[in-house]
Every structure is written in C-alpha cells, then in structure tokens.
Motif scaffolding. Sequence first.
Motif, PDB file in Angstrom:
ATOM      1  N   GLU A  29       0.831  -1.205   0.000  1.00 46.91           N
ATOM      2  CA  GLU A  29       0.000   0.000   0.000  1.00 46.91           C
ATOM      3  C   GLU A  29       0.868   1.259   0.000  1.00 46.91           C
ATOM      4  N   ARG A  30       1.990   1.185   0.710  1.00 44.86           N
ATOM      5  CA  ARG A  30       2.892   2.341   0.756  1.00 44.86           C
ATOM      6  C   ARG A  30       3.506   2.639  -0.616  1.00 44.86           C
ATOM      7  N   LEU A  31       3.714   1.603  -1.416  1.00 41.66           N
ATOM      8  CA  LEU A  31       4.356   1.767  -2.724  1.00 41.66           C
ATOM      9  C   LEU A  31       3.369   1.917  -3.878  1.00 41.66           C
ATOM     10  N   ASN A  32       2.089   1.727  -3.628  1.00 44.22           N
ATOM     11  CA  ASN A  32       1.070   1.829  -4.668  1.00 44.22           C
ATOM     12  C   ASN A  32       1.074   3.225  -5.272  1.00 44.22           C
ATOM     13  N   PRO A  33       1.308   3.334  -6.599  1.00 44.27           N
ATOM     14  CA  PRO A  33       1.370   4.658  -7.217  1.00 44.27           C
ATOM     15  C   PRO A  33      -0.004   5.302  -7.413  1.00 44.27           C
ATOM     16  N   ALA A  35      -3.829   5.908  -9.347  1.00 45.84           N
ATOM     17  CA  ALA A  35      -4.209   6.420 -10.655  1.00 45.84           C
ATOM     18  C   ALA A  35      -5.296   7.463 -10.441  1.00 45.84           C
ATOM     19  N   GLU A  36      -5.534   8.273 -11.451  1.00 47.51           N
ATOM     20  CA  GLU A  36      -6.471   9.383 -11.302  1.00 47.51           C
ATOM     21  C   GLU A  36      -7.842   8.931 -10.791  1.00 47.51           C
ATOM     22  N   ASN A  37      -8.337   7.836 -11.255  1.00 46.30           N
ATOM     23  CA  ASN A  37      -9.651   7.357 -10.817  1.00 46.30           C
ATOM     24  C   ASN A  37      -9.575   6.207  -9.825  1.00 46.30           C
ATOM     25  N   ASP A  38      -8.383   5.909  -9.345  1.00 41.58           N
ATOM     26  CA  ASP A  38      -8.170   4.839  -8.375  1.00 41.58           C
ATOM     27  C   ASP A  38      -7.048   5.262  -7.436  1.00 41.58           C
ATOM     28  N   TRP A  39      -7.363   6.174  -6.518  1.00 39.95           N
ATOM     29  CA  TRP A  39      -6.353   6.760  -5.649  1.00 39.95           C
ATOM     30  C   TRP A  39      -5.747   5.742  -4.700  1.00 39.95           C
ATOM     31  N   SER A  40      -4.459   5.891  -4.498  1.00 39.94           N
ATOM     32  CA  SER A  40      -3.734   5.082  -3.521  1.00 39.94           C
ATOM     33  C   SER A  40      -3.867   5.740  -2.146  1.00 39.94           C
ATOM     34  N   PRO A  41      -3.438   5.044  -1.090  1.00 44.38           N
ATOM     35  CA  PRO A  41      -3.418   5.694   0.226  1.00 44.38           C
ATOM     36  C   PRO A  41      -2.609   6.995   0.214  1.00 44.38           C
ATOM     37  N   LYS A  42      -1.497   6.993  -0.522  1.00 44.52           N
ATOM     38  CA  LYS A  42      -0.675   8.210  -0.637  1.00 44.52           C
ATOM     39  C   LYS A  42      -1.487   9.350  -1.224  1.00 44.52           C
ATOM     40  N   ASP A  43      -2.288   9.045  -2.240  1.00 42.20           N
ATOM     41  CA  ASP A  43      -3.099  10.077  -2.881  1.00 42.20           C
ATOM     42  C   ASP A  43      -4.156  10.626  -1.921  1.00 42.20           C
ATOM     43  N   GLU A  44      -4.734   9.743  -1.120  1.00 41.01           N
ATOM     44  CA  GLU A  44      -5.728  10.171  -0.129  1.00 41.01           C
ATOM     45  C   GLU A  44      -5.088  11.112   0.895  1.00 41.01           C
ATOM     46  N   ILE A  45      -3.890  10.784   1.339  1.00 41.92           N
ATOM     47  CA  ILE A  45      -3.186  11.619   2.309  1.00 41.92           C
ATOM     48  C   ILE A  45      -2.821  12.961   1.684  1.00 41.92           C
ATOM     49  N   ALA A  46      -2.336  12.957   0.448  1.00 41.05           N
ATOM     50  CA  ALA A  46      -1.997  14.210  -0.241  1.00 41.05           C
ATOM     51  C   ALA A  46      -3.237  15.084  -0.391  1.00 41.05           C
ATOM     52  N   HIS A  47      -4.351  14.456  -0.711  1.00 41.09           N
ATOM     53  CA  HIS A  47      -5.609  15.173  -0.865  1.00 41.09           C
ATOM     54  C   HIS A  47      -5.985  15.875   0.446  1.00 41.09           C
ATOM     55  N   SER A  89       6.715  10.513  -3.213  1.00 40.55           N
ATOM     56  CA  SER A  89       6.642   9.273  -2.424  1.00 40.55           C
ATOM     57  C   SER A  89       5.689   9.489  -1.252  1.00 40.55           C
ATOM     58  N   LEU A  90       5.309   8.403  -0.612  1.00 42.21           N
ATOM     59  CA  LEU A  90       4.462   8.520   0.570  1.00 42.21           C
ATOM     60  C   LEU A  90       5.147   9.351   1.640  1.00 42.21           C
ATOM     61  N   ASP A  91       6.440   9.149   1.836  1.00 43.52           N
ATOM     62  CA  ASP A  91       7.164   9.913   2.854  1.00 43.52           C
ATOM     63  C   ASP A  91       7.141  11.413   2.546  1.00 43.52           C
ATOM     64  N   GLU A  92       7.261  11.777   1.274  1.00 45.44           N
ATOM     65  CA  GLU A  92       7.186  13.198   0.894  1.00 45.44           C
ATOM     66  C   GLU A  92       5.796  13.763   1.178  1.00 45.44           C
ATOM     67  N   VAL A  93       4.788  12.975   0.873  1.00 44.15           N
ATOM     68  CA  VAL A  93       3.415  13.409   1.130  1.00 44.15           C
ATOM     69  C   VAL A  93       3.169  13.555   2.627  1.00 44.15           C
ATOM     70  N   LEU A  94       3.647  12.593   3.414  1.00 42.01           N
ATOM     71  CA  LEU A  94       3.484  12.687   4.867  1.00 42.01           C
ATOM     72  C   LEU A  94       4.189  13.925   5.410  1.00 42.01           C
ATOM     73  N   ALA A  95       5.326  14.269   4.855  1.00 40.59           N
ATOM     74  CA  ALA A  95       6.036  15.482   5.277  1.00 40.59           C
ATOM     75  C   ALA A  95       5.206  16.725   4.959  1.00 40.59           C
ATOM     76  N   SER A  96       4.484  16.701   3.843  1.00 39.48           N
ATOM     77  CA  SER A  96       3.652  17.863   3.500  1.00 39.48           C
ATOM     78  C   SER A  96       2.477  17.996   4.468  1.00 39.48           C
TER      79      SER A  96
END
Length: 120
Positions: A29-33, A35-47, A89-96
């Motif tokens: 899940e941490r490495l899942n990139p 997609a625009e219509n299928d957000w990863s956990p990273k995308d949810e956190i960035a959002h 990356s997820l770590d970059e998003v978490l830092a944001s």
Amino acid sequence: MASKALLLDLLRQAQRDEDEFAASLSQAERLNPGAENDWSPKDEIAHAAAWIERFVQRVQTPASAVPPAPIDDINSENAEIFEAHRQQSLDEVLASVVCSLWHGIPAIRRITGTVHTGAC
C-alpha cells in the motif's frame, strides 16, 4: 464561525488520524502509485493535506477582508491536487501533511476576531 480551540483540536486530530492511517499501511500500500480514478493511500493523504492547507489559508483571512472565492469545480480541483502530488513518495506526502499542520496551528493561534470557516 468556529472557536480557535475547536480549530486547533481539529488540526491535532487530523495529525493523529494521518499518523495512524500511515502506520497501518502495508508495504504494498505504501508503494502503490495510484491512478487518477483509483487513488492510492498516498493520494488520499496528499488530498487531505492540500485541503488542510487551503483551510488554513482561509482562516487566516481577516474577517474584514473579502473571503477567498469558493471553489467552482471540486472535481477539477481534486484532479489538480492529484497531479501535483503524483510523483511524490508517501514519505514526501506525509512530510507535506506535517508541514501543513505545523503552519496551521500557529496561524490559528494568531487569529483574533471572526474566522472565515466557510466552504473552500
């Protein structure tokens, strides 16, 4: 209108929720990139981080000023957020997230008077 104490509590809870969510992710899940219509956990956190940042900007607007314009097309705005964080990356998003919250708490503490908390 919301009290500063409530806003501060909400930001602190957001940090706890993001930390808990990130800690629960598997390596896949941490490495899942995503997609625009299928957000990863990273995308949810960035959002969430992007909307927290917009919220902080909004509450920093003095009551005497013209409130920021509402977002006309939420789907378009969310697509822009996705693209802005797609290569991180997820770590970059978490830092944001930490950065957004770290700036948000002192910003809210400095507020005096009425706070704009309407829809972003």
